[in-house]
Write a protein that holds these residues in place. Structure first.
Motif, short mmCIF file in Angstrom:
data_model
loop_
_atom_site.label_atom_id
_atom_site.label_comp_id
_atom_site.label_asym_id
_atom_site.label_seq_id
_atom_site.Cartn_x
_atom_site.Cartn_y
_atom_site.Cartn_z
N ARG A 174 0.85 -1.20 0.00
CA ARG A 174 0.00 0.00 0.00
C ARG A 174 0.88 1.25 0.00
NH1 ARG A 174 -2.19 -3.36 4.10
NH2 ARG A 174 -4.27 -4.17 3.63
N PRO A 175 0.55 2.23 -0.81
CA PRO A 175 1.37 3.46 -0.85
C PRO A 175 1.55 4.10 0.52
CG PRO A 175 -0.17 3.44 -2.69
CD PRO A 175 -0.52 2.27 -1.82
N ILE A 176 0.51 4.10 1.35
CA ILE A 176 0.61 4.75 2.66
C ILE A 176 1.58 4.01 3.57
CG2 ILE A 176 -1.34 3.56 3.74
CD1 ILE A 176 -2.04 6.28 5.05
N GLU A 177 1.67 2.68 3.41
CA GLU A 177 2.64 1.90 4.19
C GLU A 177 4.06 2.34 3.84
OE1 GLU A 177 0.71 -2.50 4.89
OE2 GLU A 177 1.52 -2.05 2.92
N LEU A 178 4.32 2.48 2.56
CA LEU A 178 5.66 2.85 2.12
C LEU A 178 6.02 4.27 2.55
CD1 LEU A 178 5.19 0.25 0.45
CD2 LEU A 178 6.56 1.32 -1.34
N ARG A 179 5.07 5.19 2.43
CA ARG A 179 5.35 6.58 2.82
C ARG A 179 5.72 6.68 4.29
NH1 ARG A 179 0.71 7.64 -0.58
NH2 ARG A 179 1.38 8.62 -2.51
N PHE A 180 5.08 5.86 5.11
CA PHE A 180 5.33 5.96 6.54
C PHE A 180 6.52 5.12 6.99
CE2 PHE A 180 4.57 3.86 10.71
CZ PHE A 180 4.91 4.94 11.51
N GLY A 181 6.64 3.89 6.48
CA GLY A 181 7.57 2.97 7.12
C GLY A 181 8.80 2.53 6.36
N ILE A 182 8.84 2.72 5.04
CA ILE A 182 9.92 2.08 4.30
C ILE A 182 11.30 2.61 4.66
CG2 ILE A 182 9.70 3.62 2.29
CD1 ILE A 182 10.50 1.18 0.56
N HIS A 183 11.43 3.91 4.92
CA HIS A 183 12.76 4.45 5.23
C HIS A 183 13.29 3.87 6.54
CE1 HIS A 183 9.89 7.16 7.16
NE2 HIS A 183 10.84 7.49 8.01
N LYS A 184 12.40 3.58 7.50
CA LYS A 184 12.82 2.99 8.77
C LYS A 184 13.23 1.53 8.58
CE LYS A 184 9.67 6.07 11.24
NZ LYS A 184 8.48 6.17 12.10
N LEU A 185 12.48 0.81 7.74
CA LEU A 185 12.84 -0.57 7.44
C LEU A 185 14.15 -0.64 6.66
CD1 LEU A 185 9.27 -1.84 6.42
CD2 LEU A 185 10.49 -2.37 8.54
N LEU A 186 14.30 0.28 5.72
CA LEU A 186 15.54 0.33 4.94
C LEU A 186 16.75 0.62 5.84
CD1 LEU A 186 14.72 2.18 1.59
CD2 LEU A 186 15.83 -0.05 1.84
N LYS A 187 16.56 1.50 6.80
CA LYS A 187 17.68 1.82 7.70
C LYS A 187 18.13 0.58 8.46
CE LYS A 187 19.31 4.93 11.30
NZ LYS A 187 19.01 6.07 12.21
N ALA A 188 17.18 -0.25 8.89
CA ALA A 188 17.53 -1.49 9.58
C ALA A 188 18.35 -2.40 8.65
CB ALA A 188 16.26 -2.21 10.03
N CYS A 189 17.94 -2.49 7.39
CA CYS A 189 18.67 -3.31 6.43
C CYS A 189 20.07 -2.77 6.19
CB CYS A 189 17.90 -3.37 5.11
SG CYS A 189 16.31 -4.22 5.20
N VAL A 190 20.19 -1.45 6.10
CA VAL A 190 21.50 -0.83 5.86
C VAL A 190 22.43 -1.05 7.05
CG1 VAL A 190 22.67 1.39 5.54
CG2 VAL A 190 20.61 0.87 4.23
N LEU A 191 21.90 -0.96 8.26
CA LEU A 191 22.72 -1.23 9.45
C LEU A 191 23.23 -2.66 9.43
CD1 LEU A 191 20.58 0.57 12.20
CD2 LEU A 191 22.84 1.27 11.35
N LYS A 196 12.16 4.27 -4.81
CA LYS A 196 13.38 4.96 -5.27
C LYS A 196 13.68 6.18 -4.40
CE LYS A 196 13.51 3.78 -10.20
NZ LYS A 196 13.38 4.30 -11.57
N LYS A 197 12.65 6.91 -4.05
CA LYS A 197 12.84 8.10 -3.21
C LYS A 197 13.41 7.72 -1.85
CE LYS A 197 10.37 12.13 -1.38
NZ LYS A 197 9.05 12.82 -1.29
N ALA A 198 12.90 6.62 -1.27
CA ALA A 198 13.40 6.18 0.03
C ALA A 198 14.85 5.73 -0.06
CB ALA A 198 12.52 5.05 0.56
N ILE A 199 15.20 5.07 -1.16
CA ILE A 199 16.57 4.57 -1.32
C ILE A 199 17.59 5.71 -1.40
CG2 ILE A 199 18.10 3.36 -2.95
CD1 ILE A 199 15.79 1.44 -3.53
N THR A 200 17.17 6.86 -1.93
CA THR A 200 18.10 8.00 -2.05
C THR A 200 18.60 8.49 -0.70
OG1 THR A 200 16.27 9.61 -2.08
CG2 THR A 200 17.05 8.79 -4.21
N ARG A 201 17.93 8.12 0.39
CA ARG A 201 18.40 8.50 1.73
C ARG A 201 19.68 7.75 2.11
NH1 ARG A 201 13.60 9.53 6.05
NH2 ARG A 201 12.05 10.53 4.71
N PHE A 202 19.99 6.68 1.38
CA PHE A 202 21.13 5.84 1.74
C PHE A 202 22.04 5.70 0.51
CE2 PHE A 202 17.28 4.54 3.98
CZ PHE A 202 17.66 4.72 5.30
#
Length: 361
Positions: free
Chosen positions: A179-196, A220-226
């Motif tokens: 769901r788009p709203i799931e990604l807007r809220f949570g994907i950057h936090k989940l990605l940060k865990a993966c990056v760590l 793609k937008k979330a990935i640009t944070r890392f």
């Protein structure tokens, strides 16, 4: 009719099986990409409803207008059977309005809503609104024992798949939701865990599952944070399941698929503080496990970081680091055996055709 990607997949499988027996049947519905690919005549796009329950309430006039559009289309078509796949709030609302409008056809609910959820009267609503309930979890049949509602358990179609490919690449798969709203809220936090996690294991490639092409821009937008992380997007979920060595996933149907492929997985999602407080306090959801896959198994298949503990990327990365692969694979094997259909000759497609009095002898 369905309202989310996992439901579209189930509906598509059901439609394919129905057409194998009775290819002449006309099928119309609220369609996702899978159903559209099968040539189902579209009454409304599934993506119209691909949102969270609270958002639906906030947009009540919009939601009600679309529900009435579908209701009117069904009344005009007057089908023998309506099948509502998953999307429980949507299903309950539409089924109620159809009953009030005098619809005489059969209404089938595929995928039982969480009957353990402390919403008093949910079981009674199911019994009042639906003629048949198709369950994908065997324990739900016993829950409806002595009920006027006909409840049938059938094996989830994903359990008929087998892992056939292997990959030498160490892949951490992230399944952030559909769901788009799931990604807007949570994907950057989940990605940060993966990056760590990747920082401690530089050889690991992070691959993010993109359940629908319209979500690609958000990912793609979330990935640009890392910018220094090794992250790629994978639009083929089946391919990612084949190749993944470890996974971080939100709760949902994907957990069953990960169990089928025996991939060591952490189930996690960064809930709002007020949401976690409401569910633990007001709704009294106090139990060892909250993810459906663990609840059904009555033990831990995959460790989870949901209501039991507040999510942080650091906690999630630590949990990924400490996944017990051997223990998880053993639990996955036991779960799959538990969910196997005892009578593989029976299918949800046959049940739907029987409800229409169109099952070939």
């Amino acid at each position: 009719m369905t309202g989310e990607i996992s439901g579209d997949q189930l509906a598509s499988d059901l439609i394919s099986r129905i057409r194998q027996v009775r290819p002449e049947i006309e099928i119309q519905g609220v369609c996702g990409p899978g159903m559209r690919g099968l040539g189902v005549k579209q009454v409304l796009k599934m993506e119209t409803f691909q949102t969270f329950f609270p958002v639906s309430i906030l947009l009540a006039p919009w939601f009600s207008m679309n529900i009435n559009h579908i209701k009117q289309a069904i009344l005009e078509l007057n089908p023998k059977v309506c099948v509502f796949v998953d999307a429980s709030f949507l299903s309950f609302t539409l089924a109620s309005r159809l009953r009030k409008a005098g619809f005489k056809g059969k209404i089938i609910k595929m995928v039982c809503p969480a009957t353990w959820w402390p919403d008093h009267g949910r079981k009674q609503k199911l019994e009042k609104l639906f003629d048949v309930l198709i369950s994908i979890f065997p324990h739900e049949v016993a829950f409806f024992q002595n009920s006027p509602l006909a409840v049938h358990y059938f094996e989830h179609p994903l359990f008929q798949k087998e892992k056939s490919q292997t990959s030498s690449q160490l892949i951490l798969a992230l399944f952030p939701g559909s769901r788009p709203i799931e990604l807007r809220f949570g994907i950057h936090k989940l990605l940060k865990a993966c990056v760590l996690y990747q920082q401690r294991h530089p050889e690991v490639l992070i691959q993010v599952s993109c359940a629908a092409l319209e979500l690609k821009t958000l990912i793609k937008k979330a990935i640009t944070r890392f910018p220094k992380a090794n992250i790629k997007i994978e639009t083929n979920t089946a391919m990612l399941l084949e190749r993944a060595k470890i996974a971080l996933a939100k709760p949902g149907t994907i957990n069953l698929e990960l169990a089928q492929y025996q991939i060591p997985t952490l189930i996690a999602y960064p809930l709002y503080h007020w949401t976690r407080w409401l569910m633990l306090g007001r709704l009294k959801l106090v139990r060892p496990h909250h993810a459906m896959i663990n609840f059904v198994y009555e033990d831990e298949v995959f460790p989870e970081l949901l209501l039991n503990e507040l999510f942080t990327p650091e906690k999630a990365a630590y949990a990924l680091e400490n996944l017990d692969a051997s223990k998880i694979r053993t639990a996955c094997q036991s779960l799959i055996q538990k969910l196997k259909n005892p009578d593989p000759d029976q299918s949800a497609a046959n049940l739907v055709l029987h409800s229409m009095n169109m099952l070939t002898p």
